[in-house]
Write an enzyme that holds these catalytic residues in place. Sequence first.
Site, PDB file in Angstrom:
ATOM      1  N   LYS A  37      22.954 -10.402  -2.975  1.00 54.85           N
ATOM      2  CA  LYS A  37      22.581 -11.386  -1.949  1.00 54.85           C
ATOM      3  C   LYS A  37      23.400 -12.671  -2.139  1.00 54.85           C
ATOM      4  O   LYS A  37      24.029 -12.878  -3.174  1.00 54.85           O
ATOM      5  CB  LYS A  37      21.095 -11.760  -2.069  1.00 54.85           C
ATOM      6  CG  LYS A  37      20.112 -10.645  -1.754  1.00 54.85           C
ATOM      7  CD  LYS A  37      19.997 -10.384  -0.267  1.00 54.85           C
ATOM      8  CE  LYS A  37      18.930  -9.344   0.022  1.00 54.85           C
ATOM      9  NZ  LYS A  37      19.269  -8.016  -0.470  1.00 54.85           N
ATOM     10  N   SER A  83      22.107  -5.135   4.350  1.00 56.58           N
ATOM     11  CA  SER A  83      21.618  -6.514   4.460  1.00 56.58           C
ATOM     12  C   SER A  83      22.738  -7.547   4.382  1.00 56.58           C
ATOM     13  O   SER A  83      22.502  -8.732   4.627  1.00 56.58           O
ATOM     14  CB  SER A  83      20.574  -6.806   3.374  1.00 56.58           C
ATOM     15  OG  SER A  83      21.193  -7.000   2.122  1.00 56.58           O
TER      16      SER A  83
END
Length: 201
Positions: free
Chosen positions: A157, A120
Amino acid sequence: MEELTPRQNEVLRFLEGYLTQYGYPPTMRDIAAHLRISGTLGVSKHLTALERKGYIRRDPGNSRGISLVGHGSKSASLPIAGVVRAGMLQPAIEDIEGYLAIDQAQLKGGKFFLRVKGDSMVNAAILDGDLALIRPQPTAENNDIVVAMVDGEATLKAFYRERGQIRLQPRNPNMEPIIIREGEGEVAIVGKVVGIFRTLE
């Protein structure tokens, strides 16, 4: 340099300490006695691994023929403390799998590594299998890449604090952000990613 197992790291730390204290390297019997390894064969196995991974050089004809690669330069050996998902939320794995030595100039306050799983964050040049160097801190600025715990589960993230919510944004256009609205979940910052290291097999 390649990662070390906990035992290899212990041998390397002993070599460094012995050289600093005495100015010359220990014999294999010295190493065996200090680390409670039965016989020099076990010591030889660890030294062979350290040499293959680029941490030491050996002179087979000399009982004290061990030299540290880069001895005199300042380095730190940090634990690889587990795995963090760069993807969906999953429980963090907190289990030291090895150590990696890096130059102190690269530390930037980092205290441990986490191995990245998932894709990701590929557009931030963070790939599956990379080692993320983490500087522990409880807060983050917008656009920092962090390891965050959301209701007890960990993810890696980009962090954004917005009106009434926190957004944990992937760096992959095929992935959706994780949105935590005020009162709907709990977010804790474990630390900021201050470096990415990639080892070659």
